[in-house]
Design a protein around this motif. Structure first.
Motif, PDB file in Angstrom:
ATOM      1  N   TYR A   1     -61.769  29.058 114.254  1.00 58.74           N
ATOM      2  CA  TYR A   1     -62.167  27.715 114.654  1.00 58.74           C
ATOM      3  C   TYR A   1     -61.180  26.731 114.044  1.00 58.74           C
ATOM      4  O   TYR A   1     -61.048  26.668 112.823  1.00 58.74           O
ATOM      5  N   SER A   2     -60.481  25.964 114.894  1.00 63.25           N
ATOM      6  CA  SER A   2     -59.593  24.911 114.408  1.00 63.25           C
ATOM      7  C   SER A   2     -60.429  23.652 114.220  1.00 63.25           C
ATOM      8  O   SER A   2     -61.171  23.255 115.120  1.00 63.25           O
TER       9      SER A   2
ATOM     10  N   GLU B   1     -61.405  19.642 115.697  1.00 60.92           N
ATOM     11  CA  GLU B   1     -61.643  19.723 117.149  1.00 60.92           C
ATOM     12  C   GLU B   1     -62.626  20.832 117.529  1.00 60.92           C
ATOM     13  O   GLU B   1     -63.330  20.727 118.517  1.00 60.92           O
TER      14      GLU B   1
ATOM     15  N   GLU C   1     -61.676  23.899 118.426  1.00 61.41           N
ATOM     16  CA  GLU C   1     -61.078  24.862 119.362  1.00 61.41           C
ATOM     17  C   GLU C   1     -61.215  26.265 118.784  1.00 61.41           C
ATOM     18  O   GLU C   1     -61.108  26.467 117.581  1.00 61.41           O
ATOM     19  N   THR C   2     -61.457  27.237 119.652  1.00 59.68           N
ATOM     20  CA  THR C   2     -61.639  28.613 119.176  1.00 59.68           C
ATOM     21  C   THR C   2     -60.591  29.541 119.764  1.00 59.68           C
ATOM     22  O   THR C   2     -60.058  29.297 120.853  1.00 59.68           O
ATOM     23  N   LYS C   3     -60.314  30.585 119.014  1.00 57.59           N
ATOM     24  CA  LYS C   3     -59.429  31.641 119.472  1.00 57.59           C
ATOM     25  C   LYS C   3     -60.045  32.950 119.000  1.00 57.59           C
ATOM     26  O   LYS C   3     -60.415  33.078 117.833  1.00 57.59           O
TER      27      LYS C   3
END
Length: 184
Positions: free
Chosen positions: A35-36, A39, A41-43
């Motif tokens: 998790y960034s 923001e 954002e996930t990867k």
């Protein structure tokens, strides 16, 4: 002179890290999500990880001691060699492949590389309980905190938090399942 209490704590730490590395030995399938922040954002990634226990005095630990400038090349009491092969969970695209070494001395783990650097780094470690290893690594203005926890003998969870200037930048959460031995 080292106090009997400090000596006993050092011996206990040495035994705990050796037991943790021994229990970790084998092949693991790691599913993880990054998790960034802020923001969100996930990867998602999947890796095959192979962990091999390293005994005091072995060639790999002597090389690691030399990298860190330790005068006694046999001073690292034990360690682990960790290799990985990672791919993006959604696309299947290969992301990274590599190998890293860990060596223990007291409450310090010596590493041949860090998460975000190829230079040798050290991490302080402790065990809140025998099944949970906590690491804290600092370099290049960043702090990397990691917790690895055994769930029985076939599973491990990991959580990593990366911070800079007191602000959390990324959280990594992992579920690792043992899929075999080092030789099989």
């Amino acid at each position: 002179m080292t106090s009997p209490l400090k000596l006993a704590q050092s011996v206990e730490q040495t035994q705990q890290i050796a037991e943790f590395f021994t229990q970790s030995e084998g092949k693991w399938r790691s599913q993880r999500r990054y998790y960034s922040l802020p923001e969100g954002e996930t990867k998602e990634m999947v890796s095959i990880i192979t962990i091999r226990f390293l005994k005091q005095g072995c060639d790999e630990l002597q090389k690691l001691a030399q990298m860190h400038g330790l005068t006694d090349l046999d001073s690292l009491t034990c360690g682990a060699e960790v290799s990985w092969d990672s791919a993006d969970s959604e696309t299947g695209r290969k992301e990274s492949k590599g190998l890293t070494l860990f060596g223990a001395l007291g409450n310090i783990l010596y590493r041949d590389r860090g998460f975000a650097t190829t230079k040798p780094v050290t991490a302080e470690y402790h065990f809140p309980n025998p099944k949970t290893l906590c690491l804290r690594t600092e370099y290049n203005g960043s702090v990397f905190e990691e917790e690895l926890k055994f769930v029985g003998s076939k599973y491990r969870t990991r959580q990593s938090i990366i911070s800079r200037a007191g602000e959390q930048l990324m959280i990594g959460q992992y579920l690792e399942k043992r899929i075999g031995s080092v030789n099989g």
